[in-house]
Design a protein around this motif. Structure first.
Motif, PDB file in Angstrom:
ATOM      1  N   ARG A 119       0.945   4.146  -2.962  1.00 39.91           N
ATOM      2  CA  ARG A 119       0.774   5.569  -2.660  1.00 39.91           C
ATOM      3  C   ARG A 119       1.920   6.385  -3.241  1.00 39.91           C
ATOM      4  O   ARG A 119       1.713   7.425  -3.866  1.00 39.91           O
ATOM      5  CB  ARG A 119       0.729   5.792  -1.148  1.00 39.91           C
ATOM      6  N   SER A 161       0.831  -1.206   0.000  1.00 34.88           N
ATOM      7  CA  SER A 161       0.000   0.000   0.000  1.00 34.88           C
ATOM      8  C   SER A 161       0.869   1.260   0.000  1.00 34.88           C
ATOM      9  O   SER A 161       0.574   2.224  -0.703  1.00 34.88           O
ATOM     10  CB  SER A 161      -0.970   0.000   1.177  1.00 34.88           C
ATOM     11  N   SER A 162       1.956   1.266   0.757  1.00 36.21           N
ATOM     12  CA  SER A 162       2.833   2.450   0.756  1.00 36.21           C
ATOM     13  C   SER A 162       3.525   2.593  -0.599  1.00 36.21           C
ATOM     14  O   SER A 162       3.727   3.711  -1.080  1.00 36.21           O
ATOM     15  CB  SER A 162       3.858   2.368   1.890  1.00 36.21           C
TER      16      SER A 162
END
Length: 149
Positions: free
Chosen positions: A135, A131-132
């Motif tokens: 992003r 997820s990071s």
């Protein structure tokens, strides 16, 4: 003449290979002295110890399907209790000869956390990393209103 297992006989080296030496025994039969049976010490090259035509005393180890296994080092008579010139393997450089740390021999070994716990922890950290990463890559693509050309 039949070759008897366990007997010591004189033979003549007829050929040398990288894995041993062929020795002709009385009666015209040929056997193999494996490189590990040439001498008590480590043998890197059979040619350092034997030459074609050498007369050697060998001990007959086994005979299977016409193949005769011979040994030069076992043909040497030693007094009782006298060990070969090498009692252990040579120590390796770096001093890693300490073999007391054998973790497999402990039968009562209990891991700190179960496999399921480790998998759950791994999945959680892997999802956080993904997820990071998403992003960070979305912000670098420009999003809305990015400058063009």
């Amino acid at each position: 003449m039949a070759v008897e297992i366990g007997s010591k006989v004189q033979g003549k080296v007829t050929g040398i290979t990288n894995f041993g030496a062929f020795v002709e025994l009385p009666g015209g039969v040929t056997g193999l002295v494996h490189i590990s049976e040439v001498a008590d010490s480590y043998v890197k090259d059979v040619n350092d110890h034997l030459k074609v035509g050498d007369q050697v005393e060998v001990k007959v180890l086994s005979e299977k399907d016409g193949k005769i296994a011979l040994s030069i080092k076992k043909a040497i008579d030693r007094p009782e209790g006298q060990s070969p010139s090498y009692s252990q393997r040579p120590s390796r450089p770096g001093g890693r000869d300490n073999r007391s740390k054998d973790f497999r021999s402990k039968g009562s070994f209990k891991p700190k956390e179960s496999f399921e716990d480790k998998m759950a922890k791994f999945l959680k950290s892997s999802e956080e990393n993904l997820s990071s990463l998403k992003r960070n890559t979305e912000t670098k693509r420009g999003g809305r209103g990015g400058r063009r050309g």
